[in-house]
Design an enzyme around this catalytic site. Sequence first.
Site, PDB file in Angstrom:
ATOM      1  N   ASP A  30      47.353  50.596  27.912  1.00 23.27           N
ATOM      2  CA  ASP A  30      46.276  51.245  28.663  1.00 23.27           C
ATOM      3  C   ASP A  30      45.855  52.509  27.925  1.00 23.27           C
ATOM      4  OD1 ASP A  30      45.395  50.612  31.826  1.00 23.27           O
ATOM      5  OD2 ASP A  30      44.753  52.555  31.026  1.00 23.27           O
ATOM      6  N   PHE A 152      42.902  34.809  39.765  1.00 20.85           N
ATOM      7  CA  PHE A 152      42.582  34.603  41.182  1.00 20.85           C
ATOM      8  C   PHE A 152      43.564  35.303  42.114  1.00 20.85           C
ATOM      9  CE2 PHE A 152      40.895  30.951  38.861  1.00 20.85           C
ATOM     10  CZ  PHE A 152      39.567  30.971  39.285  1.00 20.85           C
ATOM     11  N   GLY A 256      36.639  40.383  61.240  1.00 19.85           N
ATOM     12  CA  GLY A 256      37.171  41.743  61.094  1.00 19.85           C
ATOM     13  C   GLY A 256      36.113  42.677  60.559  1.00 19.85           C
ATOM     14  N   GLY A 260      35.899  44.164  51.662  1.00 20.76           N
ATOM     15  CA  GLY A 260      35.854  45.259  50.681  1.00 20.76           C
ATOM     16  C   GLY A 260      36.723  44.911  49.501  1.00 20.76           C
ATOM     17  N   CYS A 263      36.907  43.318  44.379  1.00 24.28           N
ATOM     18  CA  CYS A 263      36.304  42.075  43.866  1.00 24.28           C
ATOM     19  C   CYS A 263      35.059  41.604  44.620  1.00 24.28           C
ATOM     20  CB  CYS A 263      37.352  40.974  43.847  1.00 24.28           C
ATOM     21  SG  CYS A 263      38.661  41.302  42.662  1.00 24.28           S
TER      22      CYS A 263
END
Length: 432
Positions: A30, A152, A256, A260, A263
Amino acid sequence: MKLCMIGTGYVGLVSGVCFSDLGNNVICVDRDIKKIDDLKKGILPIYEPGLYELVLKNKKNNRLKFSTNLKDSISKSDIVFICVGTPTKKNGIGVDLSQIFSVAREIRSSISKFKIIITKSTVSVTTGDEIEKIISQKVSKKLFSVVSNPEFLREGEAIRDFFKPDRIIIGTNNKKSNNFLKNLYSPLISRGAKYINTSRRSAELIKYASNAFLATKITFINEFSNLCEKIDVNIEDISIGMGLDKRIGGRFLRAGPAYGGSCFPKDTKAIANTADKFKTNLSVIKSVIKSNENRSSLLLKRIFNIVKGKIKNKKISFLGVTFKANTDDMRDSSCLTMIPSLIKKGAVINYFDPTGEKNEFKKIKNVSFSKDVNSAIKDSDLIIIHTEWNDFKSINFKKVVQNKKFKIFDMRNIYSSSKMKKQKIKYFAIGC
Ligand SMILES: NC(=O)c1ccc[n+]([C@@H]2O[C@H](COP(=O)([O-])OP(=O)(O)OC[C@H]3O[C@@H](n4cnc5c(N)ncnc54)[C@H](O)[C@@H]3O)[C@@H](O)[C@H]2O)c1
């Protein structure tokens, strides 16, 4: 195998750690020096159940390393996974691929022997072609292959999703790369994961089509919950009744707050924008985006109705502020819209989240963090259950809350209306 994960966020860190647990040598890279320093000391930058234990185990086995040196890490690896962010562009339309292309430029100066370059990040269709073009400006095409392998995993379930995926999608026409990757994933294939080899563009589109469909499913049931509230029908019955149809399925069919996270909001906008570029109107997805954007205002209206319009100085407690349970991710959480709006109207907010205090609220006046559920709710006029952590599922409200006229708005329908009624608690849920 020797793997390099570029980008040590939710996707890069989880997949890197899990690949090392399967016996591979992994370097997680990173550009964020603090993140890498912390990881070297065993401090995790994210909350993900089970991740800490796997990091410790594989660091000890010497199969998992952390570095900020991209060039060195790439040169030591056979397979390079690009896992950097692909946020929405600043103008709010389309996907910002600048981190991807910047990594592609860095990779091309570090290739001296054959490498498989894989995009795990969610990227728009034809991005693989662009990456190939960038790298081939400096490196012979014989020395690399660009493959799409979309991810996924779900935050909060990421470890399980990695080890038990429904499918592994590999987008490449290159036989050598396909064989290499089949081998890399063989421990998961032998546990039942379906391995699908497609064209690179198909793999890129499968990811967007999947997320757009799931976002549609959530929005669909959310809109039906609005109807249920008007006609004395319980949305939970609708979800169960529909979900048992195998063609529909019950998952992602719970009403609900607005969806958010990192993704769905960005990916739905990105695919609608991509389709526009190819002169195709994804009108369903555009409606989904609009409906989801309206959802927080709709729930705010419901809150105003619950407190009969008297919001000023009302003590409102939020249980859970992340976009869903079992994650610390605040990206596009509906609380980021709802809490500031309630503050503007004069409410006083107290919140508890099992993943701790949030930077997003530190500077907002009249928003405070409580260290546990009981202290968050004890003085409340209205308790809002925003996420469905197990910690919130068996609270003895009558015992804890001092204000005897308190109300509950359960945005995840985790309590039973009839049991609340028996206890004479003023309880409001979604879609009933
Ligand atoms: N979070 C999820 O649940 C999820 C699931 C599936 C797919 N995805 C996709 O995976 C990608 C990554 O998502 P994320 O949530 O892990 O992002 P993230 O923001 O958590 O992590 C991205 C990391 O990449 C690093 N980075 C950026 N440029 C770099 C560079 N040049 N060199 C080294 N490091 C660099 C950043 O410092 C950051 O740590 C996105 O495209 C996302 O859409 C995310």
